[in-house]
Design a protein around this motif. Structure first.
Motif, short mmCIF file in Angstrom:
data_model
loop_
_atom_site.label_atom_id
_atom_site.label_comp_id
_atom_site.label_asym_id
_atom_site.label_seq_id
_atom_site.Cartn_x
_atom_site.Cartn_y
_atom_site.Cartn_z
N LEU A 130 0.83 -1.21 0.00
CA LEU A 130 0.00 0.00 0.00
C LEU A 130 0.87 1.26 0.00
O LEU A 130 0.66 2.18 -0.81
CB LEU A 130 -0.94 -0.02 1.22
N VAL A 131 1.85 1.29 0.89
CA VAL A 131 2.68 2.50 0.98
C VAL A 131 3.41 2.73 -0.35
O VAL A 131 3.50 3.86 -0.84
CB VAL A 131 3.65 2.43 2.18
N GLU A 132 3.88 1.64 -0.96
CA GLU A 132 4.54 1.76 -2.27
C GLU A 132 3.59 2.36 -3.30
O GLU A 132 3.96 3.24 -4.07
CB GLU A 132 4.98 0.34 -2.68
N SER A 133 2.34 1.89 -3.27
CA SER A 133 1.37 2.32 -4.29
C SER A 133 0.92 3.78 -4.10
O SER A 133 0.32 4.37 -4.99
CB SER A 133 0.15 1.40 -4.28
N LEU A 134 1.22 4.34 -2.92
CA LEU A 134 0.81 5.73 -2.67
C LEU A 134 1.79 6.73 -3.32
O LEU A 134 1.44 7.89 -3.52
CB LEU A 134 0.78 6.01 -1.16
N LYS A 135 2.99 6.24 -3.62
CA LYS A 135 4.03 7.18 -4.07
C LYS A 135 3.63 7.96 -5.33
O LYS A 135 3.73 9.19 -5.35
CB LYS A 135 5.37 6.45 -4.24
N PRO A 136 3.15 7.28 -6.40
CA PRO A 136 2.77 8.06 -7.58
C PRO A 136 1.58 9.00 -7.33
O PRO A 136 1.50 10.06 -7.94
CB PRO A 136 2.40 7.00 -8.63
#
Ligand code: PEP
Ligand code: MN
Length: 281
Positions: free
Chosen positions: A257-263
């Motif tokens: 989830l945290v990774e997917s928030l970056k963009p």
């Protein structure tokens, strides 16, 4: 017209930055992610979260005094739980947030945690809010179960006007007619609070929806509409959570989830705070 003074943009035009700890600030360009279980259950559970996620999340959550609908349900570990939070906080050098339910708990909690959370059920406990004005710790104020935006802002004003300038607002869903999700996540309130107040606003999608499969999309939507951070429930063994199991993410899902928030953060000219991995263990 909201009768608030200190919380409003007319008092302080600039967005306020709240220091959660010496190393963690909320309200700036970087988005802050707080994660952890609904309740502290044992040392191993909290250590597993810190060990796996200390390079991913910026703050650790875990209730030790739990406001439960049923008096027969698990009420939290109390002071024993605070010792666990305190130990993991110093071992992993990670800031900790936990809910305070009464004035009598403030002193002991302030000795062990970085930020005190006022839960939805206590948003209008005015004596508690006044006392937290003198707590010497930042306050995470959650929106009441059926509180209007004005009531929410005025609750923050109680804390501010009693001497504590460090308040972060948290939208966590409000009651409505549809029980398909636990509550209704009011992202319009996030936009309104960012426009009206100078306080950081974070979103708790976990309590808003109550179902883990809704958490990631709503976390993204929260960032997209201007939230300064997120607080999300996760657990080393989600199905075994003693409370709120249905909404708990696994630790792996939390990392994804945290990774997917970056963009999403980049798209709104923000970023997810860069985290240095803790050296411990
Ligand atoms: C919690 O965060 O543990 C909690 C009880 O949330 P809320 O007060 O939003 O229901
Ligand atoms: Mn919970």
């Amino acid at each position: 017209m909201i009768d608030a003074k200190l919380a409003t943009k007319s008092h302080l035009k600039d967005q306020k930055i709240v220091n959660i700890s010496e190393t963690l600030a909320c309200g700036g360009e970087s988005i802050v992610i707080i994660g952890g279980p609904c309740a502290v259950e044992n040392l191993q559970q909290i250590e597993s979260v810190a060990k796996k996620l200390s390079g991913t999340i910026h703050g650790l959550r875990g209730g030790v005094y739990k406001p439960r609908t049923s008096p027969y349900a698990f009420q939290g570990m109390g002071e024993e739980g605070l010792q666990i939070l305190s130990k993991v906080r110093s071992l992993y050098n990670i800031p900790v947030v936990s809910e305070v339910m009464s004035i009598s708990q403030i002193e002991i909690m302030a000795a062990h945690v970085d930020m005190l959370q006022v839960g939805s059920r206590n948003m209008q406990n005015f004596d508690l809010l006044k006392a937290l004005g003198q707590a010497g710790k930042p306050i995470l104020l959650k929106r009441g179960l059926a509180a209007t935006i004005e009531e929410f802002v005025m609750a923050a004003e109680y804390i501010l006007s009693h001497g504590n300038p460090d308040v972060i607002l948290c939208e966590r869903g409000i009651r409505s007619f549809d029980s398909y999700t636990r509550n209704i996540l009011d992202l319009g309130a996030v936009v309104a609070l960012k426009q009206i107040t100078n306080l950081p606003v974070i979103v708790d999608p976990s309590h808003a929806v109550g179902k883990r499969e809704f958490v990631a999309p709503l976390a993204k939507a929260a960032i997209a509409c201007g939230a300064d951070g997120l607080i999300i429930e996760c657990h080393p063994e989600p199905e075994k959570s003693v409370s709120d199991a249905r909404q708990a993410l696994s630790l792996e899902d939390m990392q994804d989830l945290v990774e997917s928030l970056k963009p999403v953060a980049t798209a709104v000219e923000r970023n997810i705070l860069q985290q240095k991995r803790a050296v411990c263990c």
